[in-house]
Design a protein around this motif. Structure first.
Motif, mmCIF file in Angstrom:
data_model
loop_
_atom_site.group_PDB
_atom_site.id
_atom_site.type_symbol
_atom_site.label_atom_id
_atom_site.label_comp_id
_atom_site.label_asym_id
_atom_site.label_seq_id
_atom_site.Cartn_x
_atom_site.Cartn_y
_atom_site.Cartn_z
ATOM 1 N N UNK A 1 0.816 -1.215 0.000
ATOM 2 C CA UNK A 1 0.000 0.000 0.000
ATOM 3 C C UNK A 1 0.851 1.268 0.000
ATOM 4 N N UNK A 2 2.124 1.143 0.337
ATOM 5 C CA UNK A 2 3.027 2.301 0.323
ATOM 6 C C UNK A 2 3.056 2.980 -1.043
ATOM 7 N N UNK B 1 4.303 9.470 -0.859
ATOM 8 C CA UNK B 1 5.740 9.184 -0.870
ATOM 9 C C UNK B 1 6.123 8.121 -1.888
ATOM 10 N N UNK B 2 5.160 7.354 -2.333
ATOM 11 C CA UNK B 2 5.442 6.244 -3.240
ATOM 12 C C UNK B 2 5.070 6.566 -4.673
#
Length: 213
Positions: free
Chosen positions: A109-110, A115-116
């Protein structure tokens, strides 16, 4: 396709293959634990692919469309795992989920956070679909030999379908720029290493907890 990506993929697949072939597929509890651990990423896979499709940048619309298609192809695969577990004589509540698996599927899920970058999921897809395509038929044979066809439907479906999924995953990497390709190369390594830890944790009896939160 990037020469670097192909090398990283091949190296990771060799390590995955070795660990998978060392796993105790003949042991009912170990196989059951693998099915239960697999259930939790399968339960999340369609949502992950759909979320990633929605956050994919516009210049990668073809990849976004492929993720939507892939999500549809993965729909309901957790039910196959539930049925295989039942055929073994277990229920999901009987089988522990390893901390390594929780790290594995939660980290996915990051890539949909600020940020991903959604292309990071391609590394997960290549790693897992590669294992299924290259080693899946052997794994299916082992499961059927020791536990019967009714307890091996998930492996059957993935050993049949994943060669096509793998080819399509490699095809979409040709659309990536150098920055995106670097993310995918890193992701292939990361998810391959983490999946090896999952198999090793089951083999060593390190699974803990009955259900993932």
């Amino acid at each position: 396709m990037s020469t670097e990506l192909r090398k990283i993929f091949n190296d990771c697949q060799e390590q995955l293959k070795k660990t998978a072939k060392d796993f105790q597929w003949q042991d009912k509890k170990s196989y059951g634990m693998w099915l239960a651990n697999s259930y939790h990423y399968a339960l999340n896979s369609t949502r992950l692919l759909a979320l990633a499709s929605g956050t994919m940048p516009l210049h990668l619309t073809k990849i976004s469309n492929r993720f939507v298609q892939h999500a549809a192809e993965e729909k309901g695969h957790e039910k196959l795992l539930e049925n295989d577990i039942k055929a073994l004589g277990f229920s999901l509540n009987d089988l522990p989920v390893s901390s390594e698996m929780k790290v594995y599927y939660r980290s996915l899920y990051y890539w949909m956070t600020p940020a991903g970058e959604a292309v990071g999921l391609i590394g997960w897809i290549l790693s897992l679909e590669g294992l299924a395509a290259h080693t899946g038929p052997w794994l299916y044979e082992q499961a059927v030999k020791h536990h019967g066809q009714k307890a091996a439907t998930f492996l059957k479906v993935h050993s049949d379908a994943d060669p096509d999924h793998l080819n399509k995953a490699f095809e979409i990497t040709t659309l990536l720029n150098d920055h995106e390709m670097k993310i995918v190369c890193d992701s292939v390594e990361m998810y391959s290493e983490q999946y090896i830890k999952i198999l090793e944790s089951i083999s060593k009896g390190k699974g803990s907890g009955k259900q993932a939160a």
